[in-house]
Design a protein around this motif. Structure first.
Motif, PDB file in Angstrom:
ATOM      1  N   ALA A  22      24.610 -67.674  13.462  1.00 12.61           N
ATOM      2  CA  ALA A  22      24.500 -66.522  12.573  1.00 12.61           C
ATOM      3  C   ALA A  22      23.054 -66.274  12.168  1.00 12.61           C
ATOM      4  O   ALA A  22      22.656 -65.147  11.897  1.00 12.61           O
ATOM      5  N   CYS A  23      22.259 -67.322  12.130  1.00 12.32           N
ATOM      6  CA  CYS A  23      20.868 -67.204  11.720  1.00 12.32           C
ATOM      7  C   CYS A  23      19.968 -66.783  12.879  1.00 12.32           C
ATOM      8  O   CYS A  23      18.780 -66.577  12.692  1.00 12.32           O
ATOM      9  N   THR A  24      20.506 -66.687  14.067  1.00 10.30           N
ATOM     10  CA  THR A  24      19.719 -66.351  15.237  1.00 10.30           C
ATOM     11  C   THR A  24      19.326 -64.881  15.195  1.00 10.30           C
ATOM     12  O   THR A  24      20.145 -64.018  14.934  1.00 10.30           O
ATOM     13  N   SER A  25      18.077 -64.622  15.485  1.00 10.57           N
ATOM     14  CA  SER A  25      17.568 -63.260  15.471  1.00 10.57           C
ATOM     15  C   SER A  25      18.028 -62.500  16.710  1.00 10.57           C
ATOM     16  O   SER A  25      18.202 -63.080  17.770  1.00 10.57           O
ATOM     17  N   THR A  26      18.189 -61.202  16.551  1.00  8.30           N
ATOM     18  CA  THR A  26      18.516 -60.363  17.697  1.00  8.30           C
ATOM     19  C   THR A  26      17.306 -59.538  18.120  1.00  8.30           C
ATOM     20  O   THR A  26      17.384 -58.783  19.069  1.00  8.30           O
ATOM     21  N   ARG A  27      16.190 -59.686  17.419  1.00 11.12           N
ATOM     22  CA  ARG A  27      14.960 -58.980  17.783  1.00 11.12           C
ATOM     23  C   ARG A  27      14.163 -59.818  18.778  1.00 11.12           C
ATOM     24  O   ARG A  27      14.237 -61.045  18.756  1.00 11.12           O
ATOM     25  N   PRO A  28      13.359 -59.155  19.618  1.00 14.92           N
ATOM     26  CA  PRO A  28      12.531 -59.931  20.545  1.00 14.92           C
ATOM     27  C   PRO A  28      11.475 -60.722  19.777  1.00 14.92           C
ATOM     28  O   PRO A  28      11.021 -60.287  18.717  1.00 14.92           O
ATOM     29  N   PRO A  29      11.088 -61.862  20.308  1.00 16.95           N
ATOM     30  CA  PRO A  29      10.003 -62.612  19.671  1.00 16.95           C
ATOM     31  C   PRO A  29       8.738 -61.749  19.610  1.00 16.95           C
ATOM     32  O   PRO A  29       8.500 -60.912  20.482  1.00 16.95           O
ATOM     33  N   GLU A  30       7.928 -61.982  18.596  1.00 13.88           N
ATOM     34  CA  GLU A  30       6.691 -61.228  18.438  1.00 13.88           C
ATOM     35  C   GLU A  30       5.838 -61.345  19.701  1.00 13.88           C
ATOM     36  O   GLU A  30       5.682 -62.429  20.262  1.00 13.88           O
ATOM     37  N   GLY A  31       5.334 -60.194  20.157  1.00 12.10           N
ATOM     38  CA  GLY A  31       4.483 -60.182  21.339  1.00 12.10           C
ATOM     39  C   GLY A  31       5.231 -60.029  22.647  1.00 12.10           C
ATOM     40  O   GLY A  31       4.609 -59.954  23.706  1.00 12.10           O
ATOM     41  N   PHE A  99      23.556 -53.277  22.976  1.00 14.34           N
ATOM     42  CA  PHE A  99      22.157 -52.892  22.859  1.00 14.34           C
ATOM     43  C   PHE A  99      21.756 -52.913  21.392  1.00 14.34           C
ATOM     44  O   PHE A  99      22.538 -52.523  20.519  1.00 14.34           O
ATOM     45  N   THR A 100      20.534 -53.366  21.120  1.00 14.65           N
ATOM     46  CA  THR A 100      20.054 -53.397  19.734  1.00 14.65           C
ATOM     47  C   THR A 100      19.444 -52.057  19.337  1.00 14.65           C
ATOM     48  O   THR A 100      19.161 -51.839  18.170  1.00 14.65           O
ATOM     49  N   GLY A 101      19.232 -51.196  20.288  1.00 14.40           N
ATOM     50  CA  GLY A 101      18.674 -49.867  20.050  1.00 14.40           C
ATOM     51  C   GLY A 101      19.093 -48.979  21.202  1.00 14.40           C
ATOM     52  O   GLY A 101      20.225 -49.066  21.686  1.00 14.40           O
ATOM     53  N   ASP A 102      18.168 -48.186  21.674  1.00 10.37           N
ATOM     54  CA  ASP A 102      18.429 -47.278  22.783  1.00 10.37           C
ATOM     55  C   ASP A 102      18.755 -48.070  24.048  1.00 10.37           C
ATOM     56  O   ASP A 102      18.106 -49.070  24.348  1.00 10.37           O
ATOM     57  N   ALA A 103      19.747 -47.597  24.804  1.00 12.31           N
ATOM     58  CA  ALA A 103      20.189 -48.298  26.020  1.00 12.31           C
ATOM     59  C   ALA A 103      19.163 -48.254  27.142  1.00 12.31           C
ATOM     60  O   ALA A 103      19.328 -48.935  28.150  1.00 12.31           O
ATOM     61  N   SER A 104      18.088 -47.505  26.971  1.00 12.51           N
ATOM     62  CA  SER A 104      17.051 -47.482  28.003  1.00 12.51           C
ATOM     63  C   SER A 104      16.006 -48.578  27.780  1.00 12.51           C
ATOM     64  O   SER A 104      15.049 -48.680  28.535  1.00 12.51           O
ATOM     65  N   THR A 105      16.214 -49.404  26.760  1.00 13.76           N
ATOM     66  CA  THR A 105      15.339 -50.554  26.489  1.00 13.76           C
ATOM     67  C   THR A 105      16.169 -51.820  26.635  1.00 13.76           C
ATOM     68  O   THR A 105      17.236 -51.946  26.034  1.00 13.76           O
ATOM     69  N   ALA A 106      15.669 -52.779  27.410  1.00 11.85           N
ATOM     70  CA  ALA A 106      16.413 -54.002  27.757  1.00 11.85           C
ATOM     71  C   ALA A 106      16.367 -55.036  26.628  1.00 11.85           C
ATOM     72  O   ALA A 106      15.916 -56.160  26.802  1.00 11.85           O
ATOM     73  N   SER A 107      16.851 -54.641  25.480  1.00  6.04           N
ATOM     74  CA  SER A 107      16.934 -55.529  24.320  1.00  6.04           C
ATOM     75  C   SER A 107      18.380 -55.489  23.831  1.00  6.04           C
ATOM     76  O   SER A 107      18.845 -54.458  23.335  1.00  6.04           O
ATOM     77  N   LEU A 108      19.065 -56.616  24.018  1.00  5.56           N
ATOM     78  CA  LEU A 108      20.480 -56.685  23.645  1.00  5.56           C
ATOM     79  C   LEU A 108      20.713 -57.868  22.722  1.00  5.56           C
ATOM     80  O   LEU A 108      19.862 -58.750  22.589  1.00  5.56           O
TER      81      LEU A 108
END
Length: 185
Positions: A22-31, A99-108
């Motif tokens: 639950a504490c795991t981030s869904t955002r990409p690491p900085e950089g 997807f964490t945002g727009d589906a055209s960005t590979a961040s899930l």
């Protein structure tokens, strides 16, 4: 000792795992910038895990694959399979990615445990979708995936160098063997 002790111990371990998840981030690491544009339909299908950083949930596993299947609601079904040499048997886990945002960005964000999600970010992707470098919620999670069981030495070196440049300990990558034939298609 109470006959309920083993059950209680398992329940406590599961609760601890859920709290950590639950504490795991869904955002990409900085950089780390996820690939864009990204086409999930081209990404769908079977990928072979060519390399990974060590984690208990995959420790000792070979012949690992990840199969992604786009669902009608826009989510992605995730099927991870691998051979557990300690148990001499195939293991699998089914999850869901959003997807964490727009589906055209590979961040899930991916979940194998109900409502708890962890980040899944494609940091590098072959133009023909033949290999991918994936980073998790932090730089301690990294996978190199391929449409084939092996990559050429040049591509392996290129991806390891790319991972190292992103701050990932590429020297610790485990290069996964694919010697068995998975009984499931």
């Amino acid at each position: 000792m109470s006959p309920y002790f083993p059950l209680l111990r398992r329940a406590m371990a599961l609760c601890a795992l859920l709290v950590v998840t639950a504490c795991t981030s869904t955002r990409p690491p900085e950089g780390i910038t996820p690939v864009s544009p990204f086409d999930v339909q081209r990404y769908a299908g079977r990928w072979y895990e060519v390399a990974r950083l060590d984690h208990s949930f995959e420790r000792g596993m070979s012949d690992v694959t990840a199969t992604y299947q786009l669902q009608s609601d826009g989510s992605v079904r995730v099927l991870n399979r691998g051979f557990d040499s300690a148990k001499n048997d195939w293991r699998q886990a089914v999850g869901k990615a959003l997807f964490t945002g727009d589906a055209s960005t590979a961040s899930l964000k991916v979940s194998f445990f109900g409502p708890f999600y962890g980040g899944y970010h494609v940091a590098a992707l072959d133009a023909d979708y033949q290999w991918a470098l994936v980073v998790g919620p932090d730089r301690g999670y990294c996978w190199i995936l391929s449409r084939s069981k092996q990559l050429t030495p040049a591509v392996r070196e290129q991806l390891a160098a790319r991972a190292q440049a992103l701050g990932i300990d590429a020297q610790s990558l485990i290069w996964v063997t694919h010697d068995r034939t998975d009984p499931q298609p």
